[in-house]
Design a protein around this motif. Structure first.
Motif, PDB file in Angstrom:
ATOM      1  N   LEU A  98       6.504  11.774 -17.229  1.00  0.00           N
ATOM      2  CA  LEU A  98       6.384  11.480 -15.803  1.00  0.00           C
ATOM      3  C   LEU A  98       5.787  10.094 -15.564  1.00  0.00           C
ATOM      4  O   LEU A  98       6.199   9.375 -14.641  1.00  0.00           O
ATOM      5  N   GLY A  99       4.825   9.724 -16.407  1.00  0.00           N
ATOM      6  CA  GLY A  99       4.236   8.391 -16.281  1.00  0.00           C
ATOM      7  C   GLY A  99       5.258   7.295 -16.553  1.00  0.00           C
ATOM      8  O   GLY A  99       5.264   6.254 -15.886  1.00  0.00           O
ATOM      9  N   GLY A 137       7.545   7.031 -13.552  1.00  0.00           N
ATOM     10  CA  GLY A 137       6.834   6.345 -12.479  1.00  0.00           C
ATOM     11  C   GLY A 137       6.701   4.855 -12.744  1.00  0.00           C
ATOM     12  O   GLY A 137       6.901   4.034 -11.838  1.00  0.00           O
ATOM     13  N   LYS A 179       9.959   3.132 -12.041  1.00  0.00           N
ATOM     14  CA  LYS A 179      10.197   2.947 -10.607  1.00  0.00           C
ATOM     15  C   LYS A 179       9.393   1.775 -10.065  1.00  0.00           C
ATOM     16  O   LYS A 179       9.870   0.998  -9.229  1.00  0.00           O
ATOM     17  N   VAL A 180       8.149   1.646 -10.551  1.00  0.00           N
ATOM     18  CA  VAL A 180       7.290   0.561 -10.069  1.00  0.00           C
ATOM     19  C   VAL A 180       7.777  -0.792 -10.593  1.00  0.00           C
ATOM     20  O   VAL A 180       7.928  -1.763  -9.830  1.00  0.00           O
ATOM     21  N   HIS A 196      10.900  -2.145  -8.996  1.00  0.00           N
ATOM     22  CA  HIS A 196      10.852  -2.433  -7.551  1.00  0.00           C
ATOM     23  C   HIS A 196      11.045  -3.942  -7.372  1.00  0.00           C
ATOM     24  O   HIS A 196      10.384  -4.742  -8.051  1.00  0.00           O
TER      25      HIS A 196
END
Length: 351
Positions: free
Chosen positions: A165-166, A169, A172-173, A176
């Motif tokens: 999950l990290g 995440g 995604k960051v 961006h």
């Protein structure tokens, strides 16, 4: 022409030094395992062949991981070309002291660019392959330790979930647009200090860093694998570690020793950690000592344990490194010439 002549000589000097270094290591590795020599007289050749195949296959699959990442960005380099780059990259990483890891990355990116792959895709594919393989090792290692009873299974599952999950995440960051652009802006400014960078491009990056960062971030933003592609890429990365571990298990079986699966996993993770630390090329010394200690403490006799270490490291370290340097030697006269292309912003400024 004279410059190319000296470049060829320099390349051959690199090959000679690398192969000489590997040849120098072999007697040392054998002497450390002097108690293993007797065990090799009764080698089980079937298991030895399995160890060789399982030791070679992970590097081939890692090369295919590179190729599939390139395909995400629209590049369709031949299988043999990517494999050749991959084998040399591995050789540089595991035999060049101190800067081997960084040197291998630079080499791979440079070779991809020589074959027409744009800088952003070349860098992304090389770095993403390493990141994805590392994450797979962490997840599989944690779950394996849990299944083997070395850590509570519930804790192992939680840690694996946190890593997965990290990672999602973080992806995604990092991808961006704003974050990616700012990160690349910093990278462009730092790249000015890399030795050997074109002075003209360096000046362009300094003056037009924002435009360069914007161009690169726009290109990288397009590199978004689909769900099915992510699953395929992850399967390739995970398979490299499974086969590498099976090579170690087959190495133990080839000398007639029992295979202590749980302890073998610990030894395998210690070897990979030793390699990742880059204290010595390929984790030399530390990897062998860690693996030997793990086998001996599990109840494997010193002789078979030393023989297992000798076989496994000879295949997955010395053998693969030697193959990589042979490819490098072959490519000295056949690899494409480096045709540098200035940053696009320079052309815009001149027009």
């Amino acid at each position: 022409m004279l410059k190319k002549h000296w470049q060829t000589i320099a390349h051959w000097v690199v090959v000679g030094v690398a192969i000489g270094y590997l040849a120098w290591l072999v007697p040392g590795l054998a002497s450390e395992a002097s108690t293993a020599i007797g065990q090799l007289d009764h080698l089980r050749w079937g298991w030895f062949l399995v160890a060789v195949v399982c030791g070679l296959a992970p590097l081939v699959l890692y090369g295919e991981l590179h190729r599939q990442l390139l395909r995400v960005g629209g590049s369709t380099l031949p299988f043999t070309t990517v494999q050749g780059i991959n084998f040399v990259e591995n050789a540089v990483s595991t035999t060049v002291p101190v800067v081997g890891g960084a040197g291998a990355i630079v080499y791979a990116i440079d070779q991809l660019r020589r074959r027409g792959v744009d800088s952003a895709l070349a860098s992304w594919s090389v770095l993403m392959a390493g990141v994805l393989a590392t994450l797979c090792l962490l997840v599989m290692g944690v779950l394996g330790l849990g299944l083997a009873g070395h850590v509570p299974i519930a804790l192992a599952v939680v840690l694996a979930a946190v890593i997965i999950l990290g990672s999602i995440g973080a992806w995604k960051v990092v991808t961006h647009p704003a974050v990616l652009r700012n990160t690349l802006h910093l990278a462009v400014m730092l790249a000015r200090w890399i030795p050997g960078v074109c002075h003209t491009c360096r000046d362009t990056w300094t003056v037009r860093a924002d435009e360069v960062a914007q161009r690169l971030s726009t290109r990288i933003t397009l590199l978004q694998p689909s769900v099915s592609q992510w699953l395929g890429l992850t399967a390739l990365a995970a398979s490299t570690w499974v086969l590498d571990f099976l090579s170690l298990a087959a190495s133990v079986a080839s000398v007639g020793a029992p295979v202590p699966w749980g302890v073998l996993l610990v030894g395998f993770l210690l070897v990979q950690g030793s390699i990742a630390l880059q204290i010595s090329p390929g984790g030399a010394g530390l990897a062998e000592t860690s693996l030997l200690a793990a086998l001996v403490t599990s109840g494997v006799a010193a002789g078979p344990a030393a023989a297992s270490v000798l076989i496994y490291r000879s295949i997955t370290w010395l053998g693969l490194a030697m193959l990589g340097w042979i490819v490098y030697a072959f490519w000295i006269h056949t690899a494409p010439l480096h045709l540098h292309r200035h940053a696009p912003e320079l052309s815009e400024a001149r027009s």
